[in-house]
Design a protein around this motif. Structure first.
Motif, PDB file in Angstrom:
ATOM      1  N   PRO A  97       7.699  -2.990   2.036  1.00 17.73           N
ATOM      2  CA  PRO A  97       6.887  -4.070   1.466  1.00 17.73           C
ATOM      3  C   PRO A  97       6.083  -3.563   0.265  1.00 17.73           C
ATOM      4  CG  PRO A  97       5.958  -3.334   3.562  1.00 17.73           C
ATOM      5  CD  PRO A  97       7.276  -2.639   3.400  1.00 17.73           C
ATOM      6  N   GLU A  98       5.812  -4.467  -0.662  1.00 17.29           N
ATOM      7  CA  GLU A  98       5.112  -4.092  -1.892  1.00 17.29           C
ATOM      8  C   GLU A  98       3.897  -4.988  -2.120  1.00 17.29           C
ATOM      9  OE1 GLU A  98       9.367  -2.760  -3.896  1.00 17.29           O
ATOM     10  OE2 GLU A  98       8.209  -4.354  -4.874  1.00 17.29           O
ATOM     11  N   ILE A  99       2.843  -4.374  -2.627  1.00 22.14           N
ATOM     12  CA  ILE A  99       1.643  -5.085  -3.077  1.00 22.14           C
ATOM     13  C   ILE A  99       1.464  -4.747  -4.557  1.00 22.14           C
ATOM     14  CG2 ILE A  99      -0.878  -5.247  -2.919  1.00 22.14           C
ATOM     15  CD1 ILE A  99       0.438  -6.558  -0.527  1.00 22.14           C
ATOM     16  N   ALA A 100       1.425  -5.765  -5.400  1.00 19.79           N
ATOM     17  CA  ALA A 100       1.279  -5.541  -6.839  1.00 19.79           C
ATOM     18  C   ALA A 100      -0.188  -5.637  -7.253  1.00 19.79           C
ATOM     19  CB  ALA A 100       2.113  -6.558  -7.614  1.00 19.79           C
ATOM     20  N   MET A 108       5.140   1.688   2.408  1.00 19.88           N
ATOM     21  CA  MET A 108       4.961   0.568   1.486  1.00 19.88           C
ATOM     22  C   MET A 108       4.792   1.102   0.068  1.00 19.88           C
ATOM     23  SD  MET A 108       0.952  -0.481   2.001  1.00 19.88           S
ATOM     24  CE  MET A 108       1.011  -1.494   0.539  1.00 19.88           C
ATOM     25  N   PHE A 109       4.786   0.193  -0.903  1.00 19.18           N
ATOM     26  CA  PHE A 109       4.519   0.547  -2.300  1.00 19.18           C
ATOM     27  C   PHE A 109       3.339  -0.252  -2.840  1.00 19.18           C
ATOM     28  CE2 PHE A 109       9.088   1.648  -2.257  1.00 19.18           C
ATOM     29  CZ  PHE A 109       9.049   2.889  -2.864  1.00 19.18           C
ATOM     30  N   PHE A 110       2.493   0.425  -3.635  1.00 16.20           N
ATOM     31  CA  PHE A 110       1.623  -0.263  -4.574  1.00 16.20           C
ATOM     32  C   PHE A 110       2.398  -0.296  -5.888  1.00 16.20           C
ATOM     33  CE2 PHE A 110      -2.506   1.491  -2.493  1.00 16.20           C
ATOM     34  CZ  PHE A 110      -2.419   0.519  -1.513  1.00 16.20           C
ATOM     35  N   VAL A 111       2.387  -1.438  -6.547  1.00 13.29           N
ATOM     36  CA  VAL A 111       3.088  -1.554  -7.831  1.00 13.29           C
ATOM     37  C   VAL A 111       2.055  -1.852  -8.910  1.00 13.29           C
ATOM     38  CG1 VAL A 111       4.949  -2.659  -9.089  1.00 13.29           C
ATOM     39  CG2 VAL A 111       5.097  -2.440  -6.594  1.00 13.29           C
ATOM     40  N   THR A 119      11.041 -12.571  -8.721  1.00 12.27           N
ATOM     41  CA  THR A 119      12.337 -12.309  -8.089  1.00 12.27           C
ATOM     42  C   THR A 119      12.297 -11.248  -6.997  1.00 12.27           C
ATOM     43  OG1 THR A 119      13.001 -10.579  -9.673  1.00 12.27           O
ATOM     44  CG2 THR A 119      13.528 -12.871 -10.252  1.00 12.27           C
ATOM     45  N   ARG A 120      11.215 -10.512  -6.888  1.00 10.81           N
ATOM     46  CA  ARG A 120      11.186  -9.374  -5.976  1.00 10.81           C
ATOM     47  C   ARG A 120      10.916  -9.822  -4.540  1.00 10.81           C
ATOM     48  NH1 ARG A 120      13.406  -4.544  -5.151  1.00 10.81           N
ATOM     49  NH2 ARG A 120      11.920  -2.894  -4.617  1.00 10.81           N
ATOM     50  N   ARG A 121      11.909  -9.729  -3.684  1.00 10.62           N
ATOM     51  CA  ARG A 121      11.769 -10.189  -2.305  1.00 10.62           C
ATOM     52  C   ARG A 121      10.777  -9.337  -1.509  1.00 10.62           C
ATOM     53  NH1 ARG A 121      17.278 -10.118  -2.029  1.00 10.62           N
ATOM     54  NH2 ARG A 121      17.217  -8.641  -0.297  1.00 10.62           N
ATOM     55  N   GLN A 122      10.651  -8.050  -1.876  1.00 12.01           N
ATOM     56  CA  GLN A 122       9.753  -7.152  -1.131  1.00 12.01           C
ATOM     57  C   GLN A 122       8.277  -7.369  -1.473  1.00 12.01           C
ATOM     58  OE1 GLN A 122      12.585  -6.356  -2.568  1.00 12.01           O
ATOM     59  NE2 GLN A 122      13.707  -4.776  -1.472  1.00 12.01           N
ATOM     60  N   LEU A 123       7.998  -8.204  -2.477  1.00  3.10           N
ATOM     61  CA  LEU A 123       6.611  -8.437  -2.888  1.00  3.10           C
ATOM     62  C   LEU A 123       5.909  -9.295  -1.833  1.00  3.10           C
ATOM     63  CD1 LEU A 123       4.364  -8.198  -5.037  1.00  3.10           C
ATOM     64  CD2 LEU A 123       5.284 -10.279  -6.080  1.00  3.10           C
ATOM     65  N   ASN A 124       4.928  -8.707  -1.156  1.00  2.00           N
ATOM     66  CA  ASN A 124       4.219  -9.404  -0.077  1.00  2.00           C
ATOM     67  C   ASN A 124       2.882  -9.979  -0.505  1.00  2.00           C
ATOM     68  OD1 ASN A 124       6.342  -8.139   1.333  1.00  2.00           O
ATOM     69  ND2 ASN A 124       5.121  -8.016   3.195  1.00  2.00           N
ATOM     70  N   GLY A 125       2.412  -9.584  -1.678  1.00  2.00           N
ATOM     71  CA  GLY A 125       1.131 -10.106  -2.145  1.00  2.00           C
ATOM     72  C   GLY A 125       0.703  -9.423  -3.430  1.00  2.00           C
ATOM     73  N   VAL A 126      -0.289 -10.031  -4.084  1.00  2.00           N
ATOM     74  CA  VAL A 126      -0.809  -9.514  -5.356  1.00  2.00           C
ATOM     75  C   VAL A 126      -2.322  -9.398  -5.261  1.00  2.00           C
ATOM     76  CG1 VAL A 126      -1.198 -10.100  -7.792  1.00  2.00           C
ATOM     77  CG2 VAL A 126       1.072 -10.401  -6.801  1.00  2.00           C
ATOM     78  N   ILE A 127      -2.834  -8.266  -5.734  1.00  2.00           N
ATOM     79  CA  ILE A 127      -4.286  -8.122  -5.913  1.00  2.00           C
ATOM     80  C   ILE A 127      -4.564  -8.342  -7.397  1.00  2.00           C
ATOM     81  CG2 ILE A 127      -6.288  -6.596  -5.720  1.00  2.00           C
ATOM     82  CD1 ILE A 127      -4.825  -5.153  -3.439  1.00  2.00           C
TER      83      ILE A 127
END
Length: 196
Positions: free
Chosen positions: A24-27, A71-74, A102-110
């Motif tokens: 999962p990713e949080i941008a 997980m990833f921070f982006v 388009t990124r399916r792994q993006l679970n949320g944005v800060i």
């Protein structure tokens, strides 16, 4: 969450360069110099792993920080920086929009906003964009150590009045200097990624 291992797995400008391990990713998005790197360093308990800079526009790629192989921070290039060409700005815009939509792994944005100032038109446009695509968002007012605590309620009230929040989005206050708000940010991340 206690972070033990962090790596910058890759810097990407297009989807074929994104990580493919399914974490999962949080941008992290916001204006240039709003404190994305400082937030990252506080969350991962490192002093200067993510490089902070006094020069806006330094981040020009999507930087994927691998957090404990969970997980990833982006880190997304800052917007609102006037000293890059229109062509370059358009290129960044496509890169950022492609990732966010388009990124399916993006679970949320800060979405980081300078807590000392009224949200800019760019901030409001970014939030409307995230809301349109129904991306869970935490609006984080940064640099709160530079604002007296007696004015924090006023700052929160201003954000609530200026930004029409989606029903399940949240606002939080943060200071990289004092680490105020760190636990709240981690709670939000864990809630949206299932990682702890």
């Amino acid at each position: 969450m206690d972070v033990h291992n962090v790596n910058i797995d890759m810097s990407a400008v297009e989807p074929k360069q994104y990580p493919d391990n399914g974490y999962p990713e949080i941008a992290l998005v916001g204006r240039s110099n709003v404190g994305k790197s400082s937030l990252t360093n506080v969350l991962i308990n490192r002093n200067s792993y993510a490089r902070t800079s006094n020069t806006p526009g330094k981040t020009q790629t999507l930087n994927f920080y691998n957090i404990d192989d969970k997980m990833f921070f982006v880190d997304i290039p800052g917007y609102g920086y006037a000293r890059i060409s229109k062509k370059e700005r358009a290129k960044w815009g496509v890169m950022i929009e492609t990732y966010l939509t388009t990124r399916r792994q993006l679970n949320g944005v800060i979405l980081l906003i300078d807590g000392r100032r009224k949200p800019s038109d760019d901030d409001l446009q970014m939030y409307e964009f995230l809301k349109y695509y129904n991306i869970p968002t935490l609006i984080l007012a940064t640099k709160m150590d530079k604002t007296p605590k007696s004015k924090w309620n006023k700052e929160t009230s201003l954000l609530n009045k200026t930004i029409e929040l989606n029903y399940d989005d949240e606002i939080a206050l943060f200071s990289a200097q004092t680490k105020y708000g760190k636990d709240k940010v981690w709670n939000w991340i864990e809630k949206h990624t299932g990682v702890n």
